[in-house]
Structures are given as C-alpha cells and as structure tokens.
Design an enzyme around this catalytic site. Sequence first.
Site, short mmCIF file in Angstrom:
data_model
loop_
_atom_site.label_atom_id
_atom_site.label_comp_id
_atom_site.label_asym_id
_atom_site.label_seq_id
_atom_site.Cartn_x
_atom_site.Cartn_y
_atom_site.Cartn_z
N ALA A 1 -36.53 43.51 18.07
CA ALA A 1 -36.72 42.05 18.13
C ALA A 1 -35.42 41.28 17.85
O ALA A 1 -35.42 40.06 17.83
CB ALA A 1 -37.81 41.62 17.14
N GLY B 1 -32.28 40.34 23.22
CA GLY B 1 -32.84 40.51 24.55
C GLY B 1 -34.34 40.28 24.67
O GLY B 1 -34.88 39.26 24.22
N ARG C 1 -32.51 47.04 13.50
CA ARG C 1 -31.56 47.51 12.49
C ARG C 1 -30.69 46.38 11.96
O ARG C 1 -30.21 46.45 10.84
CB ARG C 1 -30.64 48.59 13.11
CG ARG C 1 -31.35 49.89 13.43
CD ARG C 1 -30.50 50.76 14.31
NE ARG C 1 -30.17 50.07 15.55
CZ ARG C 1 -29.42 50.56 16.51
NH1 ARG C 1 -28.88 51.75 16.38
NH2 ARG C 1 -29.19 49.85 17.61
N VAL D 1 -35.50 53.21 14.43
CA VAL D 1 -36.65 53.95 14.97
C VAL D 1 -36.39 55.45 15.09
O VAL D 1 -37.32 56.24 15.22
CB VAL D 1 -37.16 53.41 16.34
CG1 VAL D 1 -37.67 51.99 16.23
CG2 VAL D 1 -36.10 53.55 17.42
N SER E 1 -39.23 50.88 32.42
CA SER E 1 -38.10 50.39 33.23
C SER E 1 -38.34 50.81 34.68
O SER E 1 -39.07 51.78 34.94
CB SER E 1 -36.80 51.04 32.74
OG SER E 1 -35.73 50.79 33.63
N TYR F 1 -31.13 58.65 30.84
CA TYR F 1 -31.84 57.38 30.60
C TYR F 1 -33.10 57.34 31.47
O TYR F 1 -34.19 56.99 30.98
CB TYR F 1 -30.93 56.18 30.92
CG TYR F 1 -31.65 54.85 30.73
CD1 TYR F 1 -32.06 54.45 29.46
CD2 TYR F 1 -31.94 54.02 31.82
CE1 TYR F 1 -32.75 53.25 29.28
CE2 TYR F 1 -32.62 52.83 31.65
CZ TYR F 1 -33.02 52.44 30.37
OH TYR F 1 -33.70 51.25 30.20
N GLY G 1 -36.61 45.61 36.19
CA GLY G 1 -35.34 46.01 36.80
C GLY G 1 -34.22 45.40 35.97
O GLY G 1 -34.29 45.42 34.74
N VAL H 1 -32.20 43.13 33.82
CA VAL H 1 -32.38 41.97 32.95
C VAL H 1 -31.06 41.75 32.19
O VAL H 1 -30.53 42.69 31.59
CB VAL H 1 -33.49 42.21 31.89
CG1 VAL H 1 -33.86 40.90 31.21
CG2 VAL H 1 -34.72 42.87 32.51
P1 NDP Z 1 -30.87 44.77 24.08
O1 NDP Z 1 -29.70 45.69 23.88
O2 NDP Z 1 -30.60 43.33 24.20
O3 NDP Z 1 -31.96 45.01 22.93
C1 NDP Z 1 -32.26 46.29 22.46
C2 NDP Z 1 -33.08 46.16 21.19
O4 NDP Z 1 -33.45 47.49 20.75
C3 NDP Z 1 -32.30 45.51 20.06
O5 NDP Z 1 -33.12 44.59 19.39
C4 NDP Z 1 -31.96 46.67 19.14
O6 NDP Z 1 -31.97 46.25 17.78
C5 NDP Z 1 -33.14 47.62 19.38
N1 NDP Z 1 -32.76 48.99 19.07
C6 NDP Z 1 -31.87 49.78 19.73
N2 NDP Z 1 -31.73 50.94 19.10
C7 NDP Z 1 -32.53 50.90 18.01
C8 NDP Z 1 -32.80 51.81 16.95
N3 NDP Z 1 -32.21 53.00 16.87
N4 NDP Z 1 -33.70 51.44 15.99
C9 NDP Z 1 -34.30 50.24 16.04
N5 NDP Z 1 -34.09 49.34 17.02
C10 NDP Z 1 -33.20 49.66 17.98
O7 NDP Z 1 -31.60 45.31 25.40
P2 NDP Z 1 -32.94 44.84 26.16
O8 NDP Z 1 -33.58 43.70 25.51
O9 NDP Z 1 -32.56 44.72 27.58
O10 NDP Z 1 -33.80 46.17 26.00
C11 NDP Z 1 -35.12 46.18 25.48
C12 NDP Z 1 -35.92 47.25 26.19
O11 NDP Z 1 -36.00 46.94 27.58
C13 NDP Z 1 -35.29 48.65 26.11
O12 NDP Z 1 -36.32 49.60 25.91
C14 NDP Z 1 -34.66 48.83 27.49
O13 NDP Z 1 -34.57 50.18 27.85
C15 NDP Z 1 -35.66 48.08 28.34
N6 NDP Z 1 -35.20 47.65 29.65
C16 NDP Z 1 -34.08 46.85 29.78
C17 NDP Z 1 -33.67 46.46 31.04
C18 NDP Z 1 -32.44 45.64 31.25
O14 NDP Z 1 -31.94 45.62 32.40
N7 NDP Z 1 -31.91 44.94 30.26
C19 NDP Z 1 -34.43 46.82 32.24
C20 NDP Z 1 -35.55 47.68 31.99
C21 NDP Z 1 -35.93 48.06 30.74
P3 NDP Z 1 -30.89 46.66 16.66
O15 NDP Z 1 -29.61 47.00 17.38
O16 NDP Z 1 -30.79 45.46 15.78
O17 NDP Z 1 -31.53 47.83 15.99
C1 8X3 Z 2 -32.65 49.05 32.75
C2 8X3 Z 2 -32.51 48.88 34.23
O1 8X3 Z 2 -31.32 49.83 36.30
O2 8X3 Z 2 -29.98 49.47 34.30
O3 8X3 Z 2 -33.68 49.93 32.45
O4 8X3 Z 2 -31.56 51.29 34.41
S1 8X3 Z 2 -31.28 49.94 34.80
#
Ligand code: NDP
Ligand code: 8X3
Length: 250
Positions: free
Chosen positions: A11, A14, A35, A60, A139, A152, A183, A185
Amino acid sequence: MKNRIALITGATSGIGRATAHKFAKHNIDLVICGRRLDRLQTIKKALEKEVNVQILNFDVRNKKEAISAINSLPEAFSDIDILINNAGNAHGLDPIHTGDLEDWDAMMDINVKGLLYVSKAVIPGMTARQAGHIINIGSSAGKEVYPNGNVYCGSKHAVLAITEGMRIDLNPFGIKVGAINPGLVETEFSQVRFKGDAKAEQVYKGFNALQADDIADIIYFTISRPAHVNIADMLIFPTAQASSTIIKKD
Ligand code: NDP
Ligand code: 8X3
C-alpha cells in the site's frame, strides 16, 4: 452500519496506494501494509480523516513476521472482509541464461510465497465467518510470456493458478476470489525492475499508459458488485497495448 475492512499489501506505492485512497473514499476501513514505514505513516495520516486506518509494517518474504503481524491486529481490524494481495514487483529483465539468482528469489519469494503467507493468515477468519473477498493482483505477464520476462512471468502465472485453487477450495465457504491482471501501469514498478536505471523512464514514454488510479477504480468496481456476482478474472490493457510486446507508440 459498520464499515467493511480491507487489508492491502503493497500500500506504500502505485496500485496499492491508489486502492487505499479509493477505498477510503468509499468508507472502507483499512489495514495498510508495506516495508516503508514512513510512507505508511503519511498515508495513514491522510486517510484517517475519512476512515479507520491500521498500519502493518512487514516484509511479505518473512513468513513469521507476516503471519504474526496479521495475527496481532487489534480487534477493531481483525475481521478482514477484503484482502488485496498486491505486493509484488519484477526484479530484472534478463534472458534465462544470464538471470540473477537474487532477482529470481525476490520474485518467487515476494510475488508467490509472500501472497501465500498473507493469505494463510487472513483466510481462517474468512472461513470462520463464511464470508470474504480475495483479490490477487496478477498481470498480463501471468497470461503470456514475453522475451526476458521468464521468472517474473512464471511468478504471475503461479499467482493465477493459485487464484483458481483458492476459488475452488474456498467455494464451500461463500468466499469470492478473483484476479485483476493489468498490462502496463505507470508506477514505481519499472524503477524497481531496473534498479533505478534511466531505462525505467522509457517504459511508459510515447503512449498513454494505465495509471494506478485506473486499476484502483477496477478493484473498487470488483468489490462493490452484488453478493452473487464474483469477477473471477480480468485483463486490463492501456488502449495503446495489444499484448505484452505490441504497443502503439507515437
Ligand atoms: P510499485 O513498485 O509501485 O508498488 C509495489 C508495492 O509492493 C509497494 O508498495 C511495495 O512496498 C510492495 N512490496 C514490494 N516488495 C515487498 C515486500 N518484500 N514486502 C512487502 N511489500 C512489498 O508497483 P505496482 O503498484 O505497479 O505493483 C503492484 C502489483 O501490481 C505488483 O504485484 C505488480 O506485479 C503488479 N502489476 C504491475 C503492473 C505495472 O505495469 N506496474 C502491471 C501488472 C501487474 P514497500 O517497498 O514499501 O515494501
Ligand atoms: C507488469 C506488466 O508487461 O511489465 O506486470 O510485465 S509487464
């Protein structure tokens, strides 16, 4: 009427952060996880004007920390109605023969095992109450594999298989389970994937990428359907994207 309670992992940034803001606007109390404690505190401060907010600060990847953090929630937050398993990232974009073991561990440990640990702690309350809604953030990479996406994509394919497994096993309890699969984001995702390299800035250039708010809207839509409707799986691309590798750029 008592507000529903949502636990959102990832949270601090993103999609997870945007979802926390969206839920607060709709009077959903929040357990926000991540974190980066400073960010959780800032978000809590902003959102507690609207709803009750509890911070859980854990990685996590750490099974014990994750489970004990969730089990230690105060009573007012312990009955989680909605779980958004969102924490996750890509680490690296390398061919399989030169991939970095640390990156592979990070993706499997966070995206797959972390999601399982959090779910393991939250699900017993849902089965006991015979109610709940779990949304796993998958994703497009969970639906197709692209060059150098290997691990990934594997982690996100696993998220989709686990989502199906959860839906089957939790069906007798009336618990909704589904996956939201975006896709491209524009979040901190590519900064993490490329470890701060300037390449990250190029990823969302030349087209209108999805924004975190677009996905938060869809997550809210999903959790606001009537009781008999479960959105099991959704794939969302920006209009400019036709597949992982086909993107119409200016
Ligand atoms: P961000 O990097 O903006 O956010 C990632 C979030 O995950 C952060 O809040 C981070 O919090 C948390 N996180 C990462 N590693 C850990 C950990 N070890 N323990 C606890 N929390 C963790 O990326 P997005 O918002 O884009 O990603 C969110 C989800 O969406 C992910 O699962 C990603 O795979 C998925 N996704 C993203 C896409 C994109 O294009 N952006 C497309 C498709 C899916 P902190 O670092 O504070 O722990
Ligand atoms: C995030 C989208 O295309 O970068 O899951 O893998 S991509």
